[in-house]
Design an enzyme around this catalytic site. Structure first.
Site, PDB file in Angstrom:
ATOM      1  N   SER A  34       0.791  -1.232   0.000  1.00 29.86           N
ATOM      2  CA  SER A  34       0.000   0.000   0.000  1.00 29.86           C
ATOM      3  C   SER A  34       0.824   1.284   0.000  1.00 29.86           C
ATOM      4  O   SER A  34       0.302   2.338  -0.335  1.00 29.86           O
ATOM      5  CB  SER A  34      -0.971   0.013   1.182  1.00 29.86           C
ATOM      6  N   LYS A  77       0.655   4.432   6.728  1.00 24.28           N
ATOM      7  CA  LYS A  77      -0.099   5.284   5.802  1.00 24.28           C
ATOM      8  C   LYS A  77       0.423   6.719   5.875  1.00 24.28           C
ATOM      9  O   LYS A  77       1.083   7.114   6.824  1.00 24.28           O
ATOM     10  CB  LYS A  77      -1.598   5.294   6.152  1.00 24.28           C
TER      11      LYS A  77
END
EC number: 3.4.21.89
Length: 158
Positions: A34, A77
């Site tokens: 990700s 993230k």
């Protein structure tokens, strides 16, 4: 006598490293895609655990670790919006408070056509996205997250 000093020094170094690891810095192996290409799978990143976002405030653009609201797993993230901001994505372009943002770490060709409606980030919350948008489960999926969920800041990431 000399052996005792070397052993004591080695023991002290080991204790200092343990203290550093437990309370200040932690190495984390990134297994997901990700955050690629910024942080490829298999990379080891260092987490600064001293200044979690909840106490020091989040900065847009910084990379953080947090517990996933879905399963509690540790995830990495990028913070793209903070408390009080409105965020949306139109044709792959991230808009914060209606202004398109420049994101050189995101491959725009792979997210062309990606949309999500406007979301307001609440008090003591942040909105996080993976740099590899097409392969990331992030705030588009689970919504803004509490700053208390952040476990640390990743050191040395652009």
């Amino acid at each position: 006598m000399r052996t005792t000093r070397i052993g004591a020094a080695a023991g002290l170094c080991l204790v200092l490293l343990l203290i550093l690891r437990l309370w200040f810095l932690e190495p984390v192996v990134v297994t997901a895609t990700s955050m690629a290409p910024t942080i490829p799978p298999g990379s080891i990143v260092w987490i600064n655990k001293v200044s979690p976002v909840g106490r020091a405030g989040a900065r847009i653009g910084e990379v953080v670790t947090l517990r996933s609201p879905d399963d509690g797993a540790l995830i990495v993230k990028r913070v793209v919006a903070v408390e009080g901001q409105n965020i949306s994505m139109q044709d792959g372009v991230l808009n914060v408070d209606g202004i398109p943002t420049r994101e050189p770490f995101v491959d725009q060709k792979t997210i062309d056509g990606m949309y999500f409606g406007e979301v307001r980030v609440g008090q003591n919350e942040i909105f996080v996205l993976g740099d590899n948008r097409e392969a990331s489960i992030d705030s588009r999926h689970f919504g803004p997250v509490s700053t208390d969920a952040v476990t640390g800041r990743v050191i040395g990431v652009p």
